[in-house]
Write a protein that holds these residues in place. Sequence first.
Motif, short mmCIF file in Angstrom:
data_model
loop_
_atom_site.label_atom_id
_atom_site.label_comp_id
_atom_site.label_asym_id
_atom_site.label_seq_id
_atom_site.Cartn_x
_atom_site.Cartn_y
_atom_site.Cartn_z
N ILE A 31 0.81 -1.17 0.03
CA ILE A 31 -0.11 -0.02 0.02
C ILE A 31 0.92 1.21 0.14
CG2 ILE A 31 -1.52 1.45 1.53
CD1 ILE A 31 -3.00 -1.52 2.33
N VAL A 106 -8.43 2.85 0.71
CA VAL A 106 -8.48 1.36 0.61
C VAL A 106 -9.25 0.83 1.56
CG1 VAL A 106 -6.71 -0.35 1.11
CG2 VAL A 106 -5.66 1.78 0.50
N TYR A 153 -4.53 -5.67 -3.38
CA TYR A 153 -3.70 -6.28 -2.39
C TYR A 153 -4.29 -7.63 -1.95
CZ TYR A 153 -2.49 -1.41 -2.64
OH TYR A 153 -2.41 -0.29 -2.85
#
Length: 184
Positions: A31, A106, A153
């Motif tokens: 990230i 996120v 991710y």
Amino acid sequence: MSRLGFGERIRARILTGDQISRSLRRISHEILERNASSLEDLALVGILTRGVPLAHRIAQNIRRFEGLEVPVGSLDITLHRDDLEGEDPEVKGSDIPFEVAGRTVVMVDDVLFTGRTARAAMDALLERGRPAAIQLAVLVDRGHRELPIRADYVGKNIPTSLDESVRVGLAETDGEDEVIVVGG
Ligand SMILES: O=P(O)(O)OC[C@H]1O[C@H](OP(=O)(O)OP(=O)(O)O)[C@H](O)[C@@H]1O
Ligand SMILES: O=c1cc[nH]c(=O)[nH]1
């Protein structure tokens, strides 16, 4: 973790506590790398239930790695689900203590399966403003998508069959960190 339903048995133990921590550290680094040019705009949103402690753990990693405070919120997607007909679901409520507009948000969840939760989460988020970008982090991707959604991710990809279920246990919610696959 005693979350086995009636007639269910453990088919595989996928991640131990150490492996979960390692996966979350790697995701945290990814990230940071991916958003290096705009770290000040970063925010994390955990999808209830287990996405929330995972988002806090990622924020803690980022604090440790970079000394950076990333705001963390929680998202209740219940009212945005596409299968609510006739149901009277329990709504716990979202808590997003920052301005979504202009942020790179996120979203964090434990399991990515059909993608319907992630779709609902985007819906819930976009109601609050226009983020600069939305990204998705999941501890486990078990496949079987029903919508064109992929995670940015991924802790671990776990090929599963449809009669199986992935159970994520976390210390904060279940007393213990563990990922298992269960089936009949
Ligand atoms: O990609 P999908 O097919 O939507 O599945 C993934 C979602 O399913 C689980 O949530 P669940 O609905 O079991 O709620 P919970 O996290 O509160 O237990 C899991 O935590 C994900 O949020
Ligand atoms: O196997 C699955 C599917 C959806 N959500 C989970 O937590 N596990």
